[in-house]
Design a protein around this motif. Structure first.
Motif, PDB file in Angstrom:
ATOM      1  N   ALA A  57     -13.223  10.763  24.120  1.00 49.49           N
ATOM      2  CA  ALA A  57     -14.293  10.161  23.312  1.00 49.49           C
ATOM      3  C   ALA A  57     -15.476  11.116  23.162  1.00 49.49           C
ATOM      4  N   ALA A  58     -15.704  11.953  24.177  1.00 50.29           N
ATOM      5  CA  ALA A  58     -16.806  12.924  24.123  1.00 50.29           C
ATOM      6  C   ALA A  58     -16.441  14.156  23.307  1.00 50.29           C
ATOM      7  N   GLY A  59     -15.166  14.258  22.921  1.00 48.19           N
ATOM      8  CA  GLY A  59     -14.757  15.380  22.086  1.00 48.19           C
ATOM      9  C   GLY A  59     -14.076  16.515  22.815  1.00 48.19           C
ATOM     10  N   PHE A  60     -13.773  16.327  24.096  1.00 48.76           N
ATOM     11  CA  PHE A  60     -13.046  17.354  24.827  1.00 48.76           C
ATOM     12  C   PHE A  60     -11.577  17.333  24.419  1.00 48.76           C
ATOM     13  N   SER A  61     -10.953  18.501  24.376  1.00 46.30           N
ATOM     14  CA  SER A  61      -9.517  18.579  24.112  1.00 46.30           C
ATOM     15  C   SER A  61      -8.771  18.194  25.389  1.00 46.30           C
ATOM     16  N   LEU A  62      -7.499  17.859  25.245  1.00 45.01           N
ATOM     17  CA  LEU A  62      -6.707  17.538  26.436  1.00 45.01           C
ATOM     18  C   LEU A  62      -6.624  18.746  27.369  1.00 45.01           C
ATOM     19  N   GLU A  63      -6.592  19.939  26.808  1.00 51.31           N
ATOM     20  CA  GLU A  63      -6.570  21.148  27.635  1.00 51.31           C
ATOM     21  C   GLU A  63      -7.852  21.268  28.449  1.00 51.31           C
ATOM     22  N   GLU A  64      -8.998  21.006  27.803  1.00 48.56           N
ATOM     23  CA  GLU A  64     -10.271  21.058  28.532  1.00 48.56           C
ATOM     24  C   GLU A  64     -10.313  19.983  29.613  1.00 48.56           C
TER      25      GLU A  64
END
Length: 145
Positions: A57-64
């Protein structure tokens, strides 16, 4: 310790079983065993999935997001990364507020036509200039006045 099978984890988290299998494949979560063909997860997986949802929801990628979990599955959050993302969200909020204000202006403008409204024409010019800059940088971001 009672383990949760994949169906219980899906029901408790709202995450589809296929996504849970994918999350396990990329190392976001880990099953501890199998009961027949069904994966078994520790109860803490529900907290991990809440953190994954919050990160998405905060915009992080799954990798991050996967880099935010330590080897034992506990969160290991970079405060600098969190500050950077919060700054990004602040920028997005300002852009969305400007877009909201523009839409309200266009909706309430007394001019007979939007193209006759000097404010609307100025906003279109500003948006066009910003859109051109983003396109040259390779970004496919929304154009916001």
């Amino acid at each position: 310790m009672k383990f949760l099978d994949i169906g219980e984890v899906s029901a408790g988290s709202g995450v589809a079983p296929s996504a849970l299998r994918y999350y396990e494949e990329i190392g976001l979560i880990s099953s501890v065993s199998r009961h027949g063909l069904r994966r078994q997860f520790p109860p803490e997986v529900l907290l991990q999935l809440k953190l994954v949802a919050m990160g998405k929801a905060a915009g992080f990628s799954l990798e991050e997001i996967s880099g935010m979990f330590g080897s034992n599955g506990s969160p290991n959050l970079s405060r600098a990364l969190l500050h950077d993302k919060a700054d990004d969200l602040d920028r997005q909020i300002r852009q969305l507020m400007a877009l909201r204000d523009t839409l309200r202006h266009v909706a309430d403008c007394p001019a007979p036509s939007h193209m006759e409204c000097p404010t609307f024409r100025r906003l279109v010019e500003v948006a066009g200039k910003r859109g051109g800059k983003r396109a040259r940088r390779g970004g496919a971001k929304k154009v916001v006045p």
